[in-house]
Design a protein around this motif. Structure first.
Motif, PDB file in Angstrom:
ATOM      1  N   LEU A  92      42.818  27.859  32.260  1.00 29.47           N
ATOM      2  CA  LEU A  92      43.057  26.970  33.400  1.00 29.47           C
ATOM      3  C   LEU A  92      44.319  27.385  34.145  1.00 29.47           C
ATOM      4  CD1 LEU A  92      42.349  24.552  35.156  1.00 29.47           C
ATOM      5  CD2 LEU A  92      43.615  23.109  33.534  1.00 29.47           C
ATOM      6  N   ARG A  93      45.371  27.692  33.416  1.00 24.60           N
ATOM      7  CA  ARG A  93      46.616  28.135  34.079  1.00 24.60           C
ATOM      8  C   ARG A  93      46.362  29.423  34.879  1.00 24.60           C
ATOM      9  NH1 ARG A  93      51.173  25.700  33.360  1.00 24.60           N
ATOM     10  NH2 ARG A  93      51.430  24.148  31.742  1.00 24.60           N
ATOM     11  N   ASP A  94      45.580  30.350  34.316  1.00 20.21           N
ATOM     12  CA  ASP A  94      45.242  31.589  35.018  1.00 20.21           C
ATOM     13  C   ASP A  94      44.408  31.285  36.266  1.00 20.21           C
ATOM     14  OD1 ASP A  94      46.578  32.984  33.048  1.00 20.21           O
ATOM     15  OD2 ASP A  94      44.755  33.671  32.035  1.00 20.21           O
ATOM     16  N   PHE A  95      43.477  30.364  36.128  1.00 19.41           N
ATOM     17  CA  PHE A  95      42.624  29.952  37.250  1.00 19.41           C
ATOM     18  C   PHE A  95      43.470  29.366  38.379  1.00 19.41           C
ATOM     19  CE2 PHE A  95      40.074  26.524  39.215  1.00 19.41           C
ATOM     20  CZ  PHE A  95      39.073  27.293  39.777  1.00 19.41           C
ATOM     21  N   ILE A  96      44.399  28.494  38.031  1.00 17.63           N
ATOM     22  CA  ILE A  96      45.289  27.887  39.028  1.00 17.63           C
ATOM     23  C   ILE A  96      46.132  28.966  39.699  1.00 17.63           C
ATOM     24  CG2 ILE A  96      47.345  26.416  39.273  1.00 17.63           C
ATOM     25  CD1 ILE A  96      46.012  24.523  37.199  1.00 17.63           C
ATOM     26  N   TYR A  97      46.683  29.877  38.900  1.00 16.01           N
ATOM     27  CA  TYR A  97      47.500  30.964  39.449  1.00 16.01           C
ATOM     28  C   TYR A  97      46.685  31.817  40.423  1.00 16.01           C
ATOM     29  CZ  TYR A  97      50.161  35.248  39.836  1.00 16.01           C
ATOM     30  OH  TYR A  97      50.820  36.345  40.350  1.00 16.01           O
ATOM     31  N   GLU A  98      45.494  32.235  40.002  1.00 16.16           N
ATOM     32  CA  GLU A  98      44.649  33.088  40.850  1.00 16.16           C
ATOM     33  C   GLU A  98      44.227  32.353  42.126  1.00 16.16           C
ATOM     34  OE1 GLU A  98      43.976  36.321  40.645  1.00 16.16           O
ATOM     35  OE2 GLU A  98      45.209  36.431  38.840  1.00 16.16           O
ATOM     36  N   SER A  99      43.878  31.090  42.001  1.00 15.53           N
ATOM     37  CA  SER A  99      43.494  30.311  43.181  1.00 15.53           C
ATOM     38  C   SER A  99      44.642  30.244  44.178  1.00 15.53           C
ATOM     39  CB  SER A  99      43.085  28.890  42.779  1.00 15.53           C
ATOM     40  OG  SER A  99      41.912  28.914  42.005  1.00 15.53           O
ATOM     41  N   ASN A 100      45.844  30.034  43.674  1.00 11.39           N
ATOM     42  CA  ASN A 100      47.008  29.922  44.555  1.00 11.39           C
ATOM     43  C   ASN A 100      47.363  31.245  45.235  1.00 11.39           C
ATOM     44  OD1 ASN A 100      47.330  27.193  44.175  1.00 11.39           O
ATOM     45  ND2 ASN A 100      48.797  27.424  42.516  1.00 11.39           N
ATOM     46  N   GLN A 101      46.860  32.351  44.720  1.00  7.12           N
ATOM     47  CA  GLN A 101      47.090  33.648  45.354  1.00  7.12           C
ATOM     48  C   GLN A 101      46.097  33.898  46.487  1.00  7.12           C
ATOM     49  OE1 GLN A 101      49.912  35.247  44.350  1.00  7.12           O
ATOM     50  NE2 GLN A 101      49.969  33.404  43.106  1.00  7.12           N
ATOM     51  N   GLY A 102      45.034  33.110  46.525  1.00  2.68           N
ATOM     52  CA  GLY A 102      43.981  33.289  47.526  1.00  2.68           C
ATOM     53  C   GLY A 102      44.251  32.518  48.802  1.00  2.68           C
ATOM     54  N   LYS A 103      43.167  32.216  49.543  1.00  2.00           N
ATOM     55  CA  LYS A 103      43.308  31.570  50.847  1.00  2.00           C
ATOM     56  C   LYS A 103      42.400  30.357  51.014  1.00  2.00           C
ATOM     57  CE  LYS A 103      40.105  34.929  52.616  1.00  2.00           C
ATOM     58  NZ  LYS A 103      39.143  34.925  53.583  1.00  2.00           N
ATOM     59  N   ASP A 104      41.724  29.942  49.925  1.00  2.00           N
ATOM     60  CA  ASP A 104      40.746  28.866  50.050  1.00  2.00           C
ATOM     61  C   ASP A 104      41.030  27.622  49.220  1.00  2.00           C
ATOM     62  OD1 ASP A 104      38.845  30.209  51.827  1.00  2.00           O
ATOM     63  OD2 ASP A 104      38.567  31.566  50.136  1.00  2.00           O
TER      64      ASP A 104
END
Length: 122
Positions: A92-104
């Motif tokens: 979940l922490r990785d998912f949050i990190y990756e999402s925050n690096q994106g644009k959506d």
């Protein structure tokens, strides 16, 4: 549920407030997106994590992945704000990190940061 239409840097953003859960599954997330588009013509949504079902934050449930995919398909951007410190799951922490690096899709601490991230998203 209340939908507040906010203009931030010329970008229309819908801020959602409610007394009960708003996103309980994929269908309710789609209903929210369509209601926002119909009522405000906005395609960006800021919502408190308290209005999102707990299953969303259990990645193995598949709820988060389904909702993100639908929102990307419908060109909807979302920022979920709140305290994420109690979550210890590495995926979940990785998912949050990756999402925050994106644009959506963004996971942030406050409403103000959510509105700013959505206004800056390309």
């Amino acid at each position: 549920m209340q939908i507040e239409h906010i203009q931030n840097n010329g970008i229309g953003i819908a801020h959602i407030t409610a007394q009960e859960l708003v996103i309980t599954d994929t269908q309710s997330a789609l209903d929210l997106a369509m209601s926002v588009k119909y009522e405000t013509c906005a395609s960006r949504i800021a919502i408190s994590k308290d209005l999102v079902c707990g299953e969303f934050f259990i990645l193995s449930s598949g709820v988060a992945g389904e909702i993100l995919q639908k929102y990307i398909n419908y060109h909807v951007k979302m920022a979920i704000y709140g305290d994420y410190s109690r979550y210890t799951s590495k995926p979940l922490r990785d998912f949050i990190y990756e999402s925050n690096q994106g644009k959506d899709f963004f996971f942030v601490a406050t409403r103000e940061v959510a509105l700013e991230k959505l206004a800056q998203a390309k």
